[in-house]
Enzyme design. Sequence first.
Site, mmCIF file in Angstrom:
data_model
loop_
_atom_site.group_PDB
_atom_site.id
_atom_site.type_symbol
_atom_site.label_atom_id
_atom_site.label_comp_id
_atom_site.label_asym_id
_atom_site.label_seq_id
_atom_site.Cartn_x
_atom_site.Cartn_y
_atom_site.Cartn_z
ATOM 1 N N HIS A 1 47.643 50.011 12.437
ATOM 2 C CA HIS A 1 48.552 49.687 13.878
ATOM 3 C C HIS A 1 48.254 51.041 14.475
ATOM 4 O O HIS A 1 48.545 52.089 14.019
ATOM 5 C CB HIS A 1 49.992 49.465 13.090
ATOM 6 C CG HIS A 1 50.179 48.369 12.329
ATOM 7 N ND1 HIS A 1 49.970 47.004 13.075
ATOM 8 C CD2 HIS A 1 50.250 48.124 11.082
ATOM 9 C CE1 HIS A 1 50.043 45.962 12.144
ATOM 10 N NE2 HIS A 1 50.113 46.782 10.855
ATOM 11 N N TYR B 1 50.305 51.988 23.560
ATOM 12 C CA TYR B 1 48.907 51.781 23.017
ATOM 13 C C TYR B 1 47.740 52.762 23.861
ATOM 14 O O TYR B 1 46.533 52.613 23.219
ATOM 15 C CB TYR B 1 48.537 50.274 23.124
ATOM 16 C CG TYR B 1 49.575 49.686 22.538
ATOM 17 C CD1 TYR B 1 49.546 49.283 21.284
ATOM 18 C CD2 TYR B 1 50.335 48.557 23.049
ATOM 19 C CE1 TYR B 1 50.254 48.476 20.407
ATOM 20 C CE2 TYR B 1 51.186 47.685 22.520
ATOM 21 C CZ TYR B 1 51.168 47.759 21.032
ATOM 22 O OH TYR B 1 52.029 46.664 20.212
ATOM 23 N N ALA C 1 50.590 41.155 15.978
ATOM 24 C CA ALA C 1 52.169 40.354 15.768
ATOM 25 C C ALA C 1 52.030 39.769 14.554
ATOM 26 O O ALA C 1 53.159 39.209 13.859
ATOM 27 C CB ALA C 1 52.829 39.784 17.110
ATOM 28 N N PRO D 1 45.778 39.278 17.727
ATOM 29 C CA PRO D 1 46.142 38.896 19.174
ATOM 30 C C PRO D 1 46.596 40.145 20.228
ATOM 31 O O PRO D 1 47.175 40.954 19.710
ATOM 32 C CB PRO D 1 47.304 37.935 18.700
ATOM 33 C CG PRO D 1 47.923 38.211 17.493
ATOM 34 C CD PRO D 1 46.471 38.500 16.871
ATOM 35 N N ASN D 2 46.225 39.817 21.368
ATOM 36 C CA ASN D 2 46.356 40.819 22.743
ATOM 37 C C ASN D 2 45.966 42.286 22.408
ATOM 38 O O ASN D 2 46.063 42.999 23.251
ATOM 39 C CB ASN D 2 48.324 41.013 22.541
ATOM 40 C CG ASN D 2 48.900 39.708 22.722
ATOM 41 O OD1 ASN D 2 48.487 38.941 23.529
ATOM 42 N ND2 ASN D 2 49.858 39.459 21.783
ATOM 43 N N ARG E 1 59.616 51.575 16.236
ATOM 44 C CA ARG E 1 59.747 50.315 17.670
ATOM 45 C C ARG E 1 60.859 49.458 16.998
ATOM 46 O O ARG E 1 61.743 49.902 16.298
ATOM 47 C CB ARG E 1 58.420 49.854 17.758
ATOM 48 C CG ARG E 1 57.681 50.988 18.067
ATOM 49 C CD ARG E 1 56.261 50.206 18.400
ATOM 50 N NE ARG E 1 56.019 49.400 19.496
ATOM 51 C CZ ARG E 1 55.504 48.562 19.756
ATOM 52 N NH1 ARG E 1 54.164 48.495 19.162
ATOM 53 N NH2 ARG E 1 55.517 47.736 20.879
ATOM 54 N N ASN F 1 43.601 44.900 12.092
ATOM 55 C CA ASN F 1 45.101 45.119 12.799
ATOM 56 C C ASN F 1 45.424 43.788 13.445
ATOM 57 O O ASN F 1 44.836 43.054 14.328
ATOM 58 C CB ASN F 1 44.645 45.744 14.206
ATOM 59 C CG ASN F 1 45.880 46.166 14.937
ATOM 60 O OD1 ASN F 1 47.037 45.549 14.692
ATOM 61 N ND2 ASN F 1 45.897 47.296 15.760
ATOM 62 N N ARG G 1 47.594 46.895 28.609
ATOM 63 C CA ARG G 1 49.029 46.565 27.962
ATOM 64 C C ARG G 1 49.604 47.581 27.382
ATOM 65 O O ARG G 1 49.176 48.309 26.599
ATOM 66 C CB ARG G 1 48.252 45.664 26.501
ATOM 67 C CG ARG G 1 49.382 45.425 25.510
ATOM 68 C CD ARG G 1 49.059 44.975 24.440
ATOM 69 N NE ARG G 1 49.987 44.379 23.543
ATOM 70 C CZ ARG G 1 50.076 44.296 21.962
ATOM 71 N NH1 ARG G 1 48.708 44.700 21.509
ATOM 72 N NH2 ARG G 1 50.944 43.874 21.503
ATOM 73 N N GLU H 1 45.015 47.695 6.651
ATOM 74 C CA GLU H 1 45.602 47.375 7.738
ATOM 75 C C GLU H 1 46.110 48.579 8.797
ATOM 76 O O GLU H 1 46.114 49.755 8.037
ATOM 77 C CB GLU H 1 47.058 46.917 7.105
ATOM 78 C CG GLU H 1 47.883 46.546 8.115
ATOM 79 C CD GLU H 1 49.324 45.765 7.609
ATOM 80 O OE1 GLU H 1 49.210 45.952 6.266
ATOM 81 O OE2 GLU H 1 50.272 45.767 8.285
HETATM 82 C C1 DQA Z 1 50.540 46.821 16.729
HETATM 83 C C2 DQA Z 1 51.712 46.479 16.309
HETATM 84 C C3 DQA Z 1 52.366 45.209 16.358
HETATM 85 O O1 DQA Z 1 53.807 45.272 16.310
HETATM 86 C C4 DQA Z 1 51.915 44.492 17.502
HETATM 87 O O2 DQA Z 1 52.547 43.237 17.788
HETATM 88 C C5 DQA Z 1 50.591 44.574 18.222
HETATM 89 C C6 DQA Z 1 49.909 45.927 17.803
HETATM 90 C C7 DQA Z 1 49.490 47.946 16.780
HETATM 91 O O3 DQA Z 1 48.540 48.240 16.714
HETATM 92 O O4 DQA Z 1 50.648 49.093 16.897
HETATM 93 O O5 DQA Z 1 50.141 43.541 18.869
HETATM 94 O O6 DQA Z 1 49.561 45.849 15.398
#
Ligand code: DQA
Length: 146
Positions: free
Chosen positions: A100, A23, A77, A10-11, A107, A74, A18, A98
Site C-alpha cells: 500500500h 498518493y 480498495a 482499482p483506481n 486513514r 496492491n 488521484r 501486499e
Molecule cells: C491503497 C490503499 C487503499 O485503501 C485504497 O483503496 C487504494 C490504494 C494504497 O496503495 O495506499 O486504492 O491500496
Amino acid sequence: MKQLLVLNGPNLNRLGVREPDVYGNATLKDLEAMIQSFAERTGNKIECRQSNHEGVLIDWIHEADKTARGIVLNPGAFTHYSYAIRDAIASVSVPVVEVHISNVHTREPFRHHSVISPVTSGQIVGLGLHGYELALQALLEIKKEE
Ligand code: DQA
C-alpha cells in the site's frame, strides 16, 4: 527464469491525479518505469499490469501460479473486502507481497483491516512507491531462502 509480476488494482491507473496529498504526484507510468529500472539493475524480468476489475486480477493471480516466481500486489480498495481475491491467493503457491502506497493505518477506519494479509507472505504499508521495490526485493530474498 520465471518473471516477477506487479499487479495494481482499482483506481491505481489514476496515480498522479488521484488525491496527490495521499498518493503523491507520480503516475502509474512513472511507477512502472521505476520498476523496470529495478528489473534492469537486479537482472530480473518484471511485468506490470493494472486492472479495475476483480475478476481480471483473480485470473492473473491464477495464471501467475504457473508463470511467475512472485507477485507484488496492491489490491486497492479490494484489500478491505475482497474474499474472492483472498481465496485466489490462497489457491496458488506463488508468494504474494501486499503493498500500500499510503499508510492505511492513519486513514479511515475501514482501511485499517486487510482481508488479504493473512494469505500473503508480508505487507508493506505507507512507504510510497518505494514500497514496490522493497516488496520485489523481499520476493527475491524469499526465493533465495527456499
Ligand atoms: C491503497 C490503499 C487503499 O485503501 C485504497 O483503496 C487504494 C490504494 C494504497 O496503495 O495506499 O486504492 O491500496
